[in-house]
Design a protein around this motif. Structure first.
Motif, PDB file in Angstrom:
ATOM      1  N   TYR A 114       0.823  -1.194   0.000  1.00 18.19           N
ATOM      2  CA  TYR A 114       0.000   0.000   0.000  1.00 18.19           C
ATOM      3  C   TYR A 114       0.872   1.265   0.000  1.00 18.19           C
ATOM      4  N   PRO A 115       0.339   2.403  -0.485  1.00 21.57           N
ATOM      5  CA  PRO A 115       1.157   3.623  -0.564  1.00 21.57           C
ATOM      6  C   PRO A 115       1.799   4.036   0.752  1.00 21.57           C
TER       7      PRO A 115
ATOM      8  N   ILE B  93       2.200   7.666  -6.706  1.00 24.57           N
ATOM      9  CA  ILE B  93       0.955   8.420  -6.604  1.00 24.57           C
ATOM     10  C   ILE B  93       1.264   9.913  -6.560  1.00 24.57           C
TER      11      ILE B  93
ATOM     12  N   PRO C  96      -5.485   2.696  -5.126  1.00 24.22           N
ATOM     13  CA  PRO C  96      -4.366   2.201  -5.950  1.00 24.22           C
ATOM     14  C   PRO C  96      -4.774   1.037  -6.855  1.00 24.22           C
TER      15      PRO C  96
END
Length: 277
Positions: free
Chosen positions: A2-3, A30, A241
């Motif tokens: 995950y970011p 991102i 995402p």
């Protein structure tokens, strides 16, 4: 990954080097806007404040161990001078670097330890619907927050319910919690409000925001309001995402209709996330 997890890994593995929000967001793949929101949703902290807190905490450890060269610590923590480092250190910990070195202990300092990401996400996030939201004029009680101090929002809603009858030109029965005017440091305005016909007669004690026409992914949160952070975290760090969509730099908001009970926190709500067309 995950970011927010990617960001944490990159920050911790590059803490001694120069770090910028653009670079961290780029590693996560991102935008800056998405990075600020995703990191805050997962950790409750803004990206660069976390970076600064980690660097100052590591500097404090070095000082307690007797580090002789404060200027070198300042440079390692990405401060350009002894004075700038001392000011930041004192603002963060309430004591000077020299005092920590003299005390040789960290007992009274609140250090920022590395965050070990809990990747537990909401397991009942329903697929969103997509809507083009109409332009809205929202008026209500506004406060400025950082993602670290959003605990004041429930109290803000209490003040809203005490004063909503004094907002002129209200349209409908829906209430809105609008996040807007965010910056890279994680500061944002939150307005607990209602839709109004215009702002011309709005008393000065109320805040206002214009929400333009915008495409949204609309999520339904059916659980108690106290679990909303899990849903928001799942949206920004998992769903977005994986969706292939990009977040739009526009206000996001919660929508509370007549099914929501502000006394119990039950009844559900919607989370409207702006996405690019």
């Amino acid at each position: 990954m995950y970011p927010a997890q990617k960001a944490l890994w990159f920050i911790e593995s590059h803490l001694a080097g120069a770090l910028t929000l653009d670079e961290i967001a780029g590693i996560a793949g991102i935008s800056r806007f998405h990075m600020v929101r995703a990191f805050a949703a997962a950790t409750g902290l803004s990206v660069m404040r976390y970076v600064r807190a980690r660097r100052l905490s590591e500097a404090a450890r070095a000082l307690a161990d007797g580090a002789p060269d404060i200027l070198q610590l300042a440079l390692d923590a990405d401060y350009g001078s002894h004075e700038a480092f001392t000011r930041a250190f004192r603002d963060h910990f309430g004591v000077t670097p020299e005092a920590v070195r003299a005390a040789t202990c960290l007992d009274h300092l609140k250090l920022q330890e590395p965050i070990q990401m809990d990747s537990t996400l909401s397991d009942n996030l329903q697929a969103p619907r997509f809507e083009t939201g109409k332009p809205l004029l929202i008026a209500g009680i506004g406060e400025r927050y950082n993602h670290e101090n959003g605990a004041g929002i429930p109290g803000q809603w209490h003040r809203f319910h005490q004063s909503v009858a004094n907002i002129p030109g209200r349209i409908g029965k829906v209430a809105y919690g609008v996040c807007c005017n965010g910056d890279d440091a994680g500061n944002f305005d939150y307005i607990a409000g209602v839709e109004v016909s215009d702002f011309s007669d709005l008393p000065r004690e109320f805040s206002k925001v214009r929400i333009p026409e915008q495409r949204y992914a609309v999520f339904t949160h059916l659980d108690h309001i106290s679990t909303i952070r899990r849903t928001v975290n799942t949206i920004w760090n998992h769903w977005l995402p994986a969706s292939g969509l990009k977040a739009a730099d526009a206000p996001s908001f919660e929508r509370y209709d007549e099914n929501f009970d502000p006394l119990t926190g039950n009844g559900g709500l919607e989370i409207w996330v702006p996405v690019k067309k």
